[in-house]
Design an enzyme around this catalytic site. Structure first.
Site, PDB file in Angstrom:
ATOM      1  CE1 TYR A 138      -3.223  -3.007   0.564  1.00 44.42           C
ATOM      2  CE2 TYR A 138      -4.641  -1.071   0.194  1.00 44.42           C
ATOM      3  CZ  TYR A 138      -4.496  -2.294   0.309  1.00 44.42           C
ATOM      4  OH  TYR A 138      -5.609  -3.038   0.222  1.00 44.42           O
ATOM      5  CG  ASP A 222      -2.037 -20.663   1.313  1.00 45.43           C
ATOM      6  OD1 ASP A 222      -1.575 -20.689   2.453  1.00 45.43           O
ATOM      7  OD2 ASP A 222      -1.372 -21.431   0.458  1.00 45.43           O
ATOM      8  CG  ASP A 246      -8.178  -5.130   0.882  1.00 45.44           C
ATOM      9  OD1 ASP A 246      -9.205  -4.810   1.229  1.00 45.44           O
ATOM     10  OD2 ASP A 246      -7.846  -5.307  -0.425  1.00 45.44           O
ATOM     11  CG  ASP A 250     -13.926  -7.727   0.660  1.00 42.41           C
ATOM     12  OD1 ASP A 250     -13.828  -6.688   1.379  1.00 42.41           O
ATOM     13  OD2 ASP A 250     -14.049  -7.527  -0.561  1.00 42.41           O
TER      14      ASP A 250
HETATM   15  C1  IPM Z   1     -10.674  -1.313   2.115  1.00 41.57           C
HETATM   16  C2  IPM Z   1     -10.702  -1.086   0.655  1.00 41.57           C
HETATM   17  C3  IPM Z   1      -9.420  -0.037   0.433  1.00 41.57           C
HETATM   18  C4  IPM Z   1      -8.168  -1.163   0.681  1.00 41.57           C
HETATM   19  C5  IPM Z   1      -9.243   0.450  -0.816  1.00 41.57           C
HETATM   20  C6  IPM Z   1     -10.710   1.305  -1.540  1.00 41.57           C
HETATM   21  C7  IPM Z   1      -8.083   1.268  -1.238  1.00 41.57           C
HETATM   22  O1  IPM Z   1     -10.775  -2.068  -0.101  1.00 41.57           O
HETATM   23  O2  IPM Z   1     -10.627  -0.271   2.906  1.00 41.57           O
HETATM   24  O3  IPM Z   1     -10.690  -2.484   2.393  1.00 41.57           O
HETATM   25  O4  IPM Z   1      -7.654  -1.670  -0.120  1.00 41.57           O
HETATM   26  O5  IPM Z   1      -8.068  -0.888   1.918  1.00 41.57           O
HETATM   27 MG    MG Z   2     -11.224  -3.833   0.785  1.00 41.76          MG
END
Ligand code: IPM
Ligand code: MG
Length: 352
Positions: A138, A222, A246, A250
């Protein structure tokens, strides 16, 4: 006590709609306990960027640090800004420049109906991910050579520092200790990233050794992904790198009813911190009243909890839990209400 001072950045797309509901919830919970929250809106986002060329106005960092206790942010991202420069400047800019090294992402299932896994109940999905928030790829170090040619080379540096790794690992263990949790898992890819993630593994082992009462487990990332789906109940606290965090959050959001339910905080203990729902701006859903505001409302709860309003934070969580149980929700989690109606239902519960 003059109340909490919160900077509110609705941002783009559905961010605007869900933050309106989070703001209602903040006012309601404060009113109900006779306290005060003072909210100051900021119009940072795509419209302003497109009309002025400015993403994060000069002086913003100092203003946030000096005048506010916390920042509540909706989402940033707009199809008109092709490279999403304003989103990177504002979101990653605040994470980096305010040195918000902890990305706190609780994963909680409020009702078994919301979980796509068979037979999983709320007690089976209840863990906290601590994502390192200031390093890894990042930092956008790297470059191109012979860009646009057949011989193009592109590099992206995965930056990891001992200070950066150690502070997030320590934060995860301290959280476990403080909240009575007994297990901490760390996920890396040290079998392949033999330099950077070997650092993670060494730091994790050293910090774990200082916490003998906590069971520490190391996963390759993984395998962690597989284990989270196979048996989420084995996790209480997960600590991992920026990029892996990240992705994993999700995946984990899916277990709690999707991104509409996921809350997060970007923290630097003792400094002004930034709270945002995990979801993005979803331009295709914007303006339709279909966005689930619960992630944003729960995010407001995290903000209150972080600033010491524990009871109010619990009340917000209880209101969401009850609304989910009564199916007072948007369609993404099975209900029939609009964004605003869900907010109204939560406010009713908070004022009751
Ligand atoms: C998150 C998002 C961000 C990240 C993006 C929008 C830059 O996916 O906050 O999880 O990757 O951190
Ligand atoms: Mg994200």
């Amino acid at each position: 006590m003059s109340g909490l001072r919160v900077a509110v950045v609705p941002g783009d797309g559905i961010g605007v709609e869900v933050i309106a509901e989070a703001v209602k919830a903040l006012h309601a919970v404060a009113d109900a306990s006779g306290k005060e929250v003072r909210l100051t809106p900021f119009d940072w986002g795509a419209d302003r960027y497109l009309s002025t060329g400015v993403s994060l106005p000069p002086g913003s960092l100092g203003l946030l640090q000096n005048e506010f206790d916390a920042i509540l942010l909706g989402a940033l991202g707009d199809p008109r800004v092709k490279d999403n420069k304003h989103a990177v400047d504002i979101l990653l800019g605040l994470r980096f420049d305010l040195d918000l090294y902890v990305n706190l992402r609780p994963v909680r299932l409020f009702h078994e109906r919301l979980c796509p896994l068979k037979g999983r109940r709320p007690e089976d999905v209840d863990f906290v991910v601590f994502r390192e928030n200031t390093e890894g790829p990042y930092v956008m170090m790297g470059g191109n050579f012979k860009k646009g040619t057949a011989d193009e080379v592109a590099t992206e540096v995965d930056l990891n520092t001992r200070k950066g790794v150690e502070r997030i690992v320590r934060h995860a263990f301290a959280f476990a200790r403080r909240t009575g949790r007994t297990r901490v898992a760390m996920a890396d890819k040290s079998n392949v990233l033999i330099h950077a993630h070997d650092l993670w593994l060494r730091v994790f082992k050293a910090v774990a050794a200082e916490h003998p009462e906590i069971e520490s487990r190391h996963f390759y990332v993984d395998n962690l992904a597989l284990q989270i789906v196979r048996d989420p109940g084995q996790f209480q606290v997960i600590v991992t790198s920026n990029m892996f965090g990240d992705i994993v959050t999700d995946l984990a959001a899916a277990l709690q009813g999707g991104l509409g339910m996921a809350a997060s905080g970007n923290l630097h203990p003792g400094r002004v911190s930034l709270f945002e729902p995990v979801h993005g701006s979803s331009p295709h859903l914007a303006g339709k009243g279909v966005a689930n505001p619960m992630g944003a409302v729960l995010t407001a709860g995290l903000l209150l909890d972080h600033l010491g309003w524990k009871e109010e934070a619990e009340r917000i969580e209880a209101a969401v839990r009850a609304a989910v149980a009564e199916e007072e929700t948007t369609a993404d989690i099975g209900g029939r209400l609009t964004t605003r109606e869900v907010g109204d239902a939560l406010v009713r519960r908070l004022l009751a």
